[in-house]
Design an enzyme around this catalytic site. Structure first.
Site, PDB file in Angstrom:
ATOM      1  CG  HIS A 290      -6.924  -4.323  -0.499  1.00 12.53           C
ATOM      2  ND1 HIS A 290      -6.273  -4.806   1.075  1.00 12.53           N
ATOM      3  CD2 HIS A 290      -6.808  -2.889  -0.333  1.00 12.53           C
ATOM      4  CE1 HIS A 290      -5.161  -4.150   0.896  1.00 12.53           C
ATOM      5  NE2 HIS A 290      -4.749  -3.633   0.496  1.00 12.53           N
TER       6      HIS A 290
ATOM      7  CB  CYS B 256      -0.800  -4.627   1.587  1.00  8.88           C
ATOM      8  SG  CYS B 256      -0.740  -3.263   2.142  1.00  8.88           S
TER       9      CYS B 256
ATOM     10  CG  HIS C  37      -3.762  -1.526   5.464  1.00 11.45           C
ATOM     11  ND1 HIS C  37      -3.435  -2.574   4.951  1.00 11.45           N
ATOM     12  CD2 HIS C  37      -3.252  -0.714   3.975  1.00 11.45           C
ATOM     13  CE1 HIS C  37      -2.827  -3.253   4.068  1.00 11.45           C
ATOM     14  NE2 HIS C  37      -2.770  -1.985   3.477  1.00 11.45           N
TER      15      HIS C  37
ATOM     16  CG  PHE D  27       2.531  -0.453  -2.370  1.00 15.65           C
ATOM     17  CD1 PHE D  27       1.280  -0.266  -2.616  1.00 15.65           C
ATOM     18  CD2 PHE D  27       3.491   0.303  -1.502  1.00 15.65           C
ATOM     19  CE1 PHE D  27       0.511   1.015  -2.316  1.00 15.65           C
ATOM     20  CE2 PHE D  27       2.582   1.334  -0.649  1.00 15.65           C
ATOM     21  CZ  PHE D  27       1.208   1.767  -1.118  1.00 15.65           C
TER      22      PHE D  27
ATOM     23  CE  LYS E 226      -6.578  -2.975   4.354  1.00 16.36           C
ATOM     24  NZ  LYS E 226      -7.382  -4.558   3.399  1.00 16.36           N
TER      25      LYS E 226
ATOM     26  CD  GLU F 160     -11.259  -3.733  -2.638  1.00 12.70           C
ATOM     27  OE1 GLU F 160     -11.258  -5.318  -1.982  1.00 12.70           O
ATOM     28  OE2 GLU F 160     -10.656  -2.868  -2.235  1.00 12.70           O
TER      29      GLU F 160
END
Length: 417
Positions: free
Chosen positions: A304, A164, A341, A400, A336, A315
């Site tokens: 993010h 991502c 996403h 990930f 998002k 975050e």
């Protein structure tokens, strides 16, 4: 320097429609329509109403390309047109392409497996029923090749796949190619179209996506105390990158400079994150140093903000660690909440949002943020866009595999504020 932008995102085709959605705080998340999602835990997504023929692709291109490649080519063409760059007057060997993607041609592969296996009935599939260009679905490098063919770019051509963070990393890599002299112009961005049964099944298995199926427009809730997973999306954003002096010589409109970039890996867990956010903080610190930018000079943080409990805590901690007290003063938001996403594509889509925030001096909101979470106690710009002098933006990504990337974008200075 970024001199052209192309965006295909949920809620609209093109940069103008994309910014309209964000600035108005509208959400493009809805119940899945691409297939019957009734068997899945999470049945919502951020889909694009995309007609490839209406968007300028020919029938043969549509047949040859997976949906994600189609999105990338259409976005690239918009970016080239927006830049005013006459690529055919440049040496093709000095024009390169870098495209990011996390999952490649997922929709094409999923669809073709159903065909060659007769809906999963055959253990030994019959390849005679496959589309002639099935190999292009297997190799994500086809995305970069399709974009290169579309504009006759014969320089460096690469796909970056780092989960991502791919959309951030692809642009970061393109900037480095220009700085080292390997290219004069880079067409860089990312594309993913993962809304397919196999992808939904994968995220269902680890409960990463939200089960809030009864309220699809409110299902993506980054930093909200009631958040419980992300909403899968799709999309593409592509940019024209040039060296500053070359852009100025041709009178190009300069949207922003990619002034700092860094990527780190936590070497910790495939999907887990340390709550202290130290790896993301490290990437932010290196990006700020490369940009020659102090933490207090950041006007906006494009987070993010996936909407999972662990990401948003991680975050928030990273912002506090890297920005110090300024973390409590700078506006932070997650788009998002509106466009979902889109995995590898979202980093580039968020770069586009960051650049447009600078262009308009408006910070897009975090939609659906109604219930403050005591662990996420920064200024997350809830619900409504905010007029805000914005010339330097920090945008970050988390993926990930432990990937953590940060980028500093700087606009043309507008004087003291």
């Amino acid at each position: 320097m970024i001199t052209g932008i192309g965006v295909i995102a949920p809620g609209g085709i093109g940069v103008k429609e994309f910014w309209s959605l964000l600035s108005e705080g509208r959400t493009a998340t809805r119940g899945i329509t691409f297939f019957d999602p009734s068997q899945f835990r999470s049945r919502v997504a951020a889909e694009i109403d995309f007609d490839p023929l209406a968007s300028g692709l020919g029938p043969q291109e549509v047949r040859r390309m997976d949906r994600a490649a189609q999105l990338a080519v259409v976005a690239a063409r918009e970016a080239v047109a927006d830049s005013g760059l006459e690529i055919d007057r440049l040496s093709p060997y000095r024009v390169g392409v870098t495209i990011g993607s996390a999952v490649g041609a997922t929709m094409g592969l999923d669809q073709e497996y159903r065909v060659v296996s007769d809906g999963g009935r055959l253990d030994l599939v019959d390849h005679g029923y496959a589309v002639p260009h099935l190999y292009n679905y297997l190799v994500p490098s086809s995305f970069a090749a399709e974009v290169a063919w579309a504009v006759d770019a014969q320089g460096p051509c690469t796909v970056v796949s780092t989960g991502c963070t791919s959309g951030l990393d692809a642009v970061g890599h393109a900037v480095e190619l220009i700085r080292e002299g390997s290219a004069d112009v880079m067409i860089a961005g990312a594309s993913d179209a993962p809304i397919s049964p196999i992808t939904m099944a994968c995220f269902d298995a680890i409960k990463a996506t939200t089960p809030l199926n009864d309220a699809p427009g409110e299902a993506s809730r980054p930093f909200d105390g009631t958040r419980n997973g992300f909403v899968l999306g799709e999309g593409s954003a592509v940019f024209i990158l040039e060296e500053r002096e070359a852009a100025k010589r041709r009178g190009a409109h300069i949207y922003a400079e990619v002034s700092g970039y860094a990527s780190r890996c936590n070497a910790f867990h495939m999907t887990g994150l340390r709550p202290d956010g130290v790896e993301m903080a490290e990437a932010i610190g290196v990006a700020l140093a490369e940009a020659g930018t102090a933490a207090a000079e950041i006007d906006y943080v494009n987070a993010h903000g996936s909407g999972t409990k662990q990401n948003d805590r991680h975050e928030t901690a990273a912002f506090k660690k890297s920005l110090g007290e300024h973390a409590y003063r700078v506006p932070v938001s997650s788009i998002k909440s509106m466009v979902g996403h889109s995995l590898g594509a979202i980093g580039s889509i968020e770069i586009a949002a960051s650049v447009l925030a600078m262009e308009n001096n408006v910070v897009p909101p975090t939609a659906n943020l109604h219930t403050p979470d005591p662990e996420c106690d920064l200024d997350y710009v809830p619900l409504t866009a905010r007029e805000w002098p914005t010339d330097t933006v920090l945008t970050v990504g988390s993926g990930f595999g432990g990937f953590q990337s940060a980028m500093v974008l700087t606009g043309e200075k507008r004087g003291t504020r």
